[in-house]
Design a protein around this motif. Sequence first.
Motif, short mmCIF file in Angstrom:
data_model
loop_
_atom_site.label_atom_id
_atom_site.label_comp_id
_atom_site.label_asym_id
_atom_site.label_seq_id
_atom_site.Cartn_x
_atom_site.Cartn_y
_atom_site.Cartn_z
N ARG A 71 1.48 10.87 -11.30
CA ARG A 71 1.01 12.25 -11.45
C ARG A 71 2.13 13.19 -11.90
NH1 ARG A 71 -3.21 10.06 -11.46
NH2 ARG A 71 -4.86 10.18 -9.88
N ARG A 102 -6.50 4.11 0.82
CA ARG A 102 -5.75 2.89 0.52
C ARG A 102 -4.85 2.45 1.68
NH1 ARG A 102 -6.98 -0.85 -1.28
NH2 ARG A 102 -4.95 -1.55 -2.03
N TYR A 103 -4.36 3.42 2.47
CA TYR A 103 -3.57 3.04 3.64
C TYR A 103 -4.39 2.14 4.57
CZ TYR A 103 -0.02 6.62 2.57
OH TYR A 103 0.95 7.36 1.99
N ARG A 126 0.85 -1.20 0.00
CA ARG A 126 0.00 0.00 0.00
C ARG A 126 0.88 1.24 0.00
NH1 ARG A 126 -3.23 -1.19 5.13
NH2 ARG A 126 -3.05 -3.45 5.04
N ARG A 170 -9.99 13.69 5.45
CA ARG A 170 -9.08 12.56 5.33
C ARG A 170 -9.14 11.68 6.57
NH1 ARG A 170 -2.57 13.21 5.13
NH2 ARG A 170 -3.00 13.39 7.34
N LEU A 184 -0.17 16.90 -4.67
CA LEU A 184 -1.28 16.15 -5.29
C LEU A 184 -2.60 16.91 -5.12
CD1 LEU A 184 -0.50 12.49 -4.18
CD2 LEU A 184 0.09 13.63 -6.33
N LEU A 189 1.44 6.28 -7.33
CA LEU A 189 0.46 7.28 -7.73
C LEU A 189 1.12 8.66 -7.85
CD1 LEU A 189 -2.67 7.89 -8.23
CD2 LEU A 189 -2.61 8.79 -5.92
N VAL A 190 1.96 8.99 -6.86
CA VAL A 190 2.66 10.28 -6.92
C VAL A 190 3.51 10.33 -8.19
CG1 VAL A 190 4.41 11.74 -5.82
CG2 VAL A 190 2.72 10.55 -4.42
N ILE A 221 -5.42 8.15 -1.65
CA ILE A 221 -4.22 7.55 -1.07
C ILE A 221 -4.46 7.16 0.39
CG2 ILE A 221 -1.92 8.14 -0.21
CD1 ILE A 221 -1.42 9.57 -2.85
N TYR A 222 -5.07 8.07 1.12
CA TYR A 222 -5.26 7.79 2.55
C TYR A 222 -6.19 6.60 2.76
CZ TYR A 222 -3.93 9.35 7.16
OH TYR A 222 -3.33 9.44 8.39
N ASP A 276 -0.50 20.07 9.49
CA ASP A 276 -1.02 19.33 8.34
C ASP A 276 0.09 18.52 7.70
OD1 ASP A 276 -3.67 20.18 8.38
OD2 ASP A 276 -3.14 22.09 7.47
N ASN A 277 -0.21 17.28 7.30
CA ASN A 277 0.79 16.49 6.58
C ASN A 277 0.19 15.91 5.31
OD1 ASN A 277 -0.70 14.29 7.57
ND2 ASN A 277 0.64 14.12 9.35
N LEU A 278 -0.51 16.78 4.58
CA LEU A 278 -1.12 16.38 3.31
C LEU A 278 -0.04 16.24 2.24
CD1 LEU A 278 -3.95 19.00 3.65
CD2 LEU A 278 -4.33 16.53 3.68
N ASP A 279 -0.39 15.54 1.16
CA ASP A 279 0.48 15.49 -0.01
C ASP A 279 0.20 16.74 -0.82
OD1 ASP A 279 2.25 13.23 -0.33
OD2 ASP A 279 0.45 11.99 -0.15
N GLU A 317 1.97 1.64 -3.52
CA GLU A 317 0.86 2.19 -4.31
C GLU A 317 0.84 3.70 -4.25
OE1 GLU A 317 -3.43 1.26 -3.77
OE2 GLU A 317 -2.64 -0.76 -3.46
N ARG A 318 1.05 4.22 -3.04
CA ARG A 318 1.04 5.67 -2.86
C ARG A 318 2.17 6.31 -3.67
NH1 ARG A 318 4.83 9.61 -0.94
NH2 ARG A 318 3.59 11.48 -0.69
N MET A 346 7.56 17.99 4.81
CA MET A 346 6.18 17.80 4.37
C MET A 346 5.40 16.93 5.36
SD MET A 346 6.61 19.52 1.68
CE MET A 346 4.99 19.32 0.98
N GLN A 398 4.56 13.81 5.45
CA GLN A 398 3.57 12.78 5.07
C GLN A 398 3.81 11.46 5.81
OE1 GLN A 398 5.85 13.91 2.86
NE2 GLN A 398 4.93 14.53 0.93
N VAL A 412 1.19 8.61 7.46
CA VAL A 412 1.12 7.18 7.16
C VAL A 412 1.08 6.35 8.45
CG1 VAL A 412 2.25 5.24 6.01
CG2 VAL A 412 2.40 7.53 5.01
#
Lengths: 257, 309
Positions: A19, B104-105, A8, B149, B93, A15-16, B101-102, B87-90, A11-12, A91, A93, A97
């Motif tokens: 794009r 799918r996690y 998974r 999210r 995107l 996708l990035v 994406i989230y 915030d920890n968004l992509d 997958e992320r 960032m 991210q 996760v």
Amino acid sequence: MSTPPLLRVVEREALVYARLWRGLAFSTFVQPALYLAAMGIGLGGMVSAHSGRVDGLAYLDFVAPGLLVASAMQLAASESMWPVLGGAKWMRQFHGVVATPIGPGELFGGFVLWTALRSMLGAAAFLLVAALLGAVPSAWGILAVLAAGLCAAAFCAPITAFSISQDSDLSFPLIMRLGVLPLFLFSGTFFPVSQLPSGLRPFAVLSPLWHGVELGRAATTGRFDFAAVVVHVAVLVACIGVGATFGVRAFARRLSA
Amino acid sequence: MNGPMIEARALTKRFGPFVAVDGIDFRIEPGEAFGFLGPNGAGKTSTMRMIGCVSPRSGGVLRVLGLDPTDDGPEIRARVGVVPQEDNLDTELTVWDNLMIYGRYFDLPRREIRERATELLEFVQLSDRRSSRVDPLSGGMKRRLTIARSLINRPELLLLDEPTTGLDPQARHLLWDRLYRLKRSGVTLVLTTHYMDEAEQLCDRLVIMDNAQIVAEGSPRQLIVDNVTREVVEVRLAIDADPAAEVAKLKRFGDRVEALADRVLVYTDDGDATAGEVASDGFDAASVLVRRASLEDVFLILTGRTLED
């Protein structure tokens, strides 16, 4: 049907990549073509005119697998530095996760797997360009993509483990200049390690890139010694193993402390 | 669900010699909106991270959804939503891809994620932004996307760490309204804040944290009734006044007097009467204001400091 957490994460990343791939197309296709044109055809033409062959190979055939695997290493090394610190600090991210059922170890594993896959994508493009230029004599050449992926992971795992524990990116250019670049130049990429001064020659076996390049060259030329292939694979796998041991712990320390 | 949503006893978090959370006890029931109010560094975020199973506890007992985070972290995280402080968004995107994406996690099927994402964007009023990149969105919009999210796995429990810090008043009110609706729909909310108005607006019950410990617990109303007088007279001193002398003079007007950097608070049950006395006494003040007591006052009285310190 459930997808393992590690995949998974892949997958992320995929996708990035999907794009943003347009911005990456240059480095994927154009860079190998430039390298092969300059080193293989330009420099190689001179080498052929003067001494004929290198280790029994036309210079283009010699240098193509070296460049293929070395490019994979370069990509993997830089992807294992700035993006990793970005995910942990800038960032953030990665913090998003590990708030889900995915754990820090799985995030680490997925990241390394993705970096290997992405490097293989680049290696496949490289191989295609090289084949079109007639630099891939053997059909086994397709396996050079695997060699590149293995070598990429062997660099990605330990460097990622290091990067996640950093507070700034100050050390990254240093690693590129003092670590990655010398390996790029002296790991049998552009010339056989037998050309190194005799005192330095034994150190070549310490370079994971040398093992990767030897594997790649075995594939594209179809000339290989089975025992040597096993050793090269074992060394790269060992690098991945050591990197993963530290990486899983370092990710947990940084993201779930 | 039977039993409490979260239960903590003597919950402790240490980082080396530093004690971030010092043996706290609390219990949060299903459907409650529960707050941790306190200044920065009080241990709120460390507590939230332990509840969210991204930080192992150093001691004590913790049960989330009846499970132990040490053994069942992934299972708990699968049923909890988290809105982090930062915030920890992509950001590179789109809004939509962030939700995909989230989802799918959590290993949700894509079709399911698409349905939920459509609903959630509606809920946080971002439907018209689904195809835009996150980067250029305003702080309030990013916050709303983070909330959408956090709801993608239909959590029973939503953890919000400083949900409105840094937002302008309008964005805050919109966010509060959405959170209120979530609470009405049965989601248990746990939030940290250092804004007393946020705690008063959203929380059924809260604890006040200071220096890694819980110093008081109750509903916002009850905390005020128990710890403070009904009203407060705020006296802003004249610019050339001697603060110490003026505070001494003000002491006889109220049950209790607290001196802040720029004003003096006089606690009293009848604000207007006290303000009148101050005025008729010829007291030299730049301004005198009467207001109702708030959680800010509770915090000040219990800890001797203001929340913004």
